[in-house]
Every structure is written in C-alpha cells, then in structure tokens.
Design a protein around this motif. Structure first.
Motif, PDB file in Angstrom:
ATOM      1  N   ALA A 115       0.832  -1.207   0.000  1.00 58.40           N
ATOM      2  CA  ALA A 115       0.000   0.000   0.000  1.00 58.40           C
ATOM      3  C   ALA A 115       0.866   1.256   0.000  1.00 58.40           C
ATOM      4  O   ALA A 115       0.596   2.214  -0.744  1.00 58.40           O
ATOM      5  CB  ALA A 115      -0.930  -0.013   1.205  1.00 58.40           C
ATOM      6  N   ALA A 116       1.936   1.240   0.799  1.00 63.56           N
ATOM      7  CA  ALA A 116       2.804   2.416   0.875  1.00 63.56           C
ATOM      8  C   ALA A 116       3.503   2.662  -0.452  1.00 63.56           C
ATOM      9  O   ALA A 116       3.596   3.806  -0.917  1.00 63.56           O
ATOM     10  CB  ALA A 116       3.837   2.234   1.987  1.00 63.56           C
ATOM     11  N   ALA A 117       3.978   1.586  -1.095  1.00 63.30           N
ATOM     12  CA  ALA A 117       4.698   1.746  -2.366  1.00 63.30           C
ATOM     13  C   ALA A 117       3.769   2.293  -3.444  1.00 63.30           C
ATOM     14  O   ALA A 117       4.142   3.177  -4.225  1.00 63.30           O
ATOM     15  CB  ALA A 117       5.298   0.408  -2.803  1.00 63.30           C
ATOM     16  N   MET A 118       2.527   1.766  -3.492  1.00 58.35           N
ATOM     17  CA  MET A 118       1.600   2.237  -4.527  1.00 58.35           C
ATOM     18  C   MET A 118       1.187   3.679  -4.258  1.00 58.35           C
ATOM     19  O   MET A 118       1.070   4.485  -5.183  1.00 58.35           O
ATOM     20  CB  MET A 118       0.373   1.319  -4.615  1.00 58.35           C
ATOM     21  N   LEU A 142       1.586   5.516 -15.818  1.00 57.12           N
ATOM     22  CA  LEU A 142       1.082   5.089 -14.519  1.00 57.12           C
ATOM     23  C   LEU A 142       0.977   3.563 -14.376  1.00 57.12           C
ATOM     24  O   LEU A 142       1.423   3.021 -13.353  1.00 57.12           O
ATOM     25  CB  LEU A 142      -0.263   5.773 -14.240  1.00 57.12           C
ATOM     26  N   PRO A 143       0.412   2.832 -15.374  1.00 57.53           N
ATOM     27  CA  PRO A 143       0.312   1.376 -15.188  1.00 57.53           C
ATOM     28  C   PRO A 143       1.653   0.688 -14.939  1.00 57.53           C
ATOM     29  O   PRO A 143       1.760  -0.069 -13.964  1.00 57.53           O
ATOM     30  CB  PRO A 143      -0.344   0.899 -16.489  1.00 57.53           C
ATOM     31  N   PRO A 144       2.713   0.935 -15.755  1.00 54.25           N
ATOM     32  CA  PRO A 144       3.979   0.274 -15.426  1.00 54.25           C
ATOM     33  C   PRO A 144       4.558   0.723 -14.085  1.00 54.25           C
ATOM     34  O   PRO A 144       5.177  -0.087 -13.388  1.00 54.25           O
ATOM     35  CB  PRO A 144       4.912   0.659 -16.585  1.00 54.25           C
ATOM     36  N   LEU A 145       4.319   1.995 -13.726  1.00 54.61           N
ATOM     37  CA  LEU A 145       4.814   2.453 -12.412  1.00 54.61           C
ATOM     38  C   LEU A 145       4.118   1.699 -11.287  1.00 54.61           C
ATOM     39  O   LEU A 145       4.748   1.276 -10.319  1.00 54.61           O
ATOM     40  CB  LEU A 145       4.577   3.954 -12.255  1.00 54.61           C
TER      41      LEU A 145
ATOM     42  N   PHE B  25      -3.598  -0.959 -16.929  1.00 55.85           N
ATOM     43  CA  PHE B  25      -3.000  -1.362 -18.197  1.00 55.85           C
ATOM     44  C   PHE B  25      -4.057  -1.445 -19.291  1.00 55.85           C
ATOM     45  O   PHE B  25      -3.852  -0.976 -20.412  1.00 55.85           O
ATOM     46  CB  PHE B  25      -2.290  -2.717 -18.060  1.00 55.85           C
ATOM     47  N   ILE B  26      -5.214  -2.036 -18.948  1.00 51.75           N
ATOM     48  CA  ILE B  26      -6.267  -2.189 -19.965  1.00 51.75           C
ATOM     49  C   ILE B  26      -6.754  -0.816 -20.419  1.00 51.75           C
ATOM     50  O   ILE B  26      -6.919  -0.556 -21.612  1.00 51.75           O
ATOM     51  CB  ILE B  26      -7.420  -3.038 -19.404  1.00 51.75           C
TER      52      ILE B  26
END
Lengths: 182, 126
Positions: A115-118, A142-145, B25-26
């Motif tokens: 949770a903290a990392a996200m 954002l998704p790959p991060l 991702f989607i």
C-alpha cells in the motif's frame, strides 16, 4: 526525570533509524537501475520497522529526516527530485496512517509495504503530472509504475517481515517499546 | 519461503493492487483507443497552425516560398501528393493515418501532422 530520559532515548532511536534509512537511500541512489525513475525503495523497510515498533509519530519523524537528510547528501535539496521524494514519502505515510490501526492484527508488513509503495508512486505521479510536467501523455506511465510499485512493495514488505521476526531485532523491539499500553 | 506476520489483510491489499495494475494497463494501453487520426495539423513558417478534419476526399493547395504543395485528404488519412522538393521527401512519407504521422516539406517550410482524439506522445525524457 524518568520521562526526560525515555524521551531522549526515543530521540536517539529515531536518529539511529533515520541514519540507517539515509544510508540505504544513498546506497540505492548509487546503484544504477534498469529503468530511470524505478528503484526498489529499500529505505521504506526502515519506515515500516519504525511504524511497527516505535509507532506512528516516530515513523513520520524517521521518514522526514530521511528525505531531508538524503537530499542534503545527494545535493538535491529543494530540486524537483526532492519534491518528488517528499511527496512520495508523504503519500506513503498517508496510506500507512490509514492502515496502521489494522496492524499487526489484520494487516502484516507485506500489505503495509504494498500500500505504501503504490501510494508513493501515485503521489509522485500526481505531483509530476499536475505541477512539473503537465503532459497529457503522462498517464500512460502510470500502469507500469504501479506494476513496479506492486513488485517493489511486496519485496520490501517481505524483507520487513523477516527483519521484524529476527530474534536479534525482536530483542531490540522489546527494549524499544515505549512505556504504557502498546 | 515462509513470510512471517502474514495476515488476511495482506492478501486483500495485494489483490487490490494487482487489480488496479491490470485495470490501469487495460485502460491506458488499449492499442485501439484513440490511435486513429482525426485531424491534420498544418504548420507553415510565418503562419498560425491550421487544423483540417480528415474528411474527404478533397484537395488542399498550400502556397509556400518554393511553390505549391498539394495535399490529398480522404476519410481518416491524408498525404502530401505533390511538393516542390527535389528529393520528394514530403511525398515519400506516404499516407498519414495514425496519430503522430508526419510529412515535412523543407522548401515550402511546412509540416503536416495527424492528430488523434488525444494527443500522442512522441518521446519521454527524465
């Protein structure tokens, strides 16, 4: 007198933990990562250990000392990298504050770390997107991060769980616990 | 490997995080979303950029310092059909249909660029 002594002992513990966190952060900054902007965030282990042993206020103190102290040593104080670091740390602390009441009964170190990392990358992303580079293409990052944060958070969380279960650390935790109800 | 101190809340957080990643991702990397060109942006030295919808077929004639550049526009695509450049670089770019596609005529000091519903990113720097 007794209260003074326990307060100064607590200050010493916070200072020692902050020093460890700064050391980890500097070492991590020296290791080249595969992708720029992505690093495991091993210093978060110290924040989590502090949170689960010394409590919430000590974790905030250690984290802020780490951010300011490491930026002084890396020469990034008040630069965009510093603001990103500070925003990420504050977002992570906010997530930990929400989840801290459930720890350690319902949530362990692993969940806290994820949770903290996200929250960390989300906070950094929002600062980058809204203030530093307001480019409409940035949300594609954002998704790959988030994916790397998930992996890094799980890794640091598992490491934190092992650190906390180590008998040598356990001994310190008993000593370190502030007097009064835990 | 046994992880000490694991609780049910850890599984909930991990599952929520994984769901967030998959959803992100989607939503963000769906290759079809917004990749089609919607309009052609024409920039010419000394003039404000103009935007032509990719609807046609029709033909534009753009006057520049070296002569006339003829642009063919069809539904969803456009091309530089004739330009005064001697190396035919503008014509060589072919049909421009995906956002980000470009054709450039140096003698006429103009660029043709296709834009989609959302602007594309052409590079990312750190």
């Amino acid at each position: 007198m007794n209260a003074d002594r326990s307060a100064s002992r607590r200050d010493q513990q916070i200072a020692a933990l902050a020093a460890i966190a700064i050391g980890i952060q500097i070492l991590e900054a020296a290791i080249p990562g595969p992708i720029p902007g992505v690093k495991p965030g091993l210093a978060n282990i110290v924040t989590l250990v502090t949170l689960l042993t010394l409590g919430w206020r000590a974790a905030v103190a250690v984290t802020l000392l780490r951010v300011v102290g490491s930026s002084l040593l890396l020469g990034t104080l008040l630069s965009p990298a510093f603001w990103l670091s500070l925003t990420g740390a504050l977002a992570a602390l906010a997530a930990l504050a929400l989840l801290a009441p459930f720890a350690p009964r319902h949530v362990g170190a692993t969940g806290l770390a994820i949770a903290a990392a996200m929250a960390h990358v989300t906070g950094q992303f929002l600062l980058a997107w809204l203030v530093i580079i307001p480019h409409p293409g940035l949300p594609l990052l954002l998704p790959p991060l988030w994916l790397t944060a998930l992996i890094a958070g799980a890794t640091t969380g598992i490491l934190t769980a092992h650190v906390l279960s180590d008998p040598r650390i356990q001994r310190h935790i008993r000593h370190a616990r502030p007097p009064g109800p835990a | 490997m046994r992880i000490p101190g694991l609780r049910w809340g850890d599984a909930v957080i991990a599952a929520t995080g994984a769901g967030l990643v998959v959803t992100a991702f989607i939503l963000a990397w769906n290759p079809d979303a917004g990749s089609e060109g919607r309009s052609l942006v024409i920039t010419q030295a000394g003039e404000p950029a103009r935007r032509e919808p990719l609807e046609g077929p029709r033909e534009l004639r753009l006057q520049g310092p070296a002569g006339t550049t003829r642009v063919d526009i069809e539904t969803g695509r456009a091309r530089c059909a004739e330009s005064p450049g001697t190396q035919n670089i503008c014509e060589g770019a072919g049909w421009l249909s995906t956002r980000g596609d470009m054709a450039i005529s140096l003698p006429n000091r103009l660029t043709l660029r296709v834009e989609g519903a959302e602007p594309a990113w052409d590079s990312i720097h750190y």
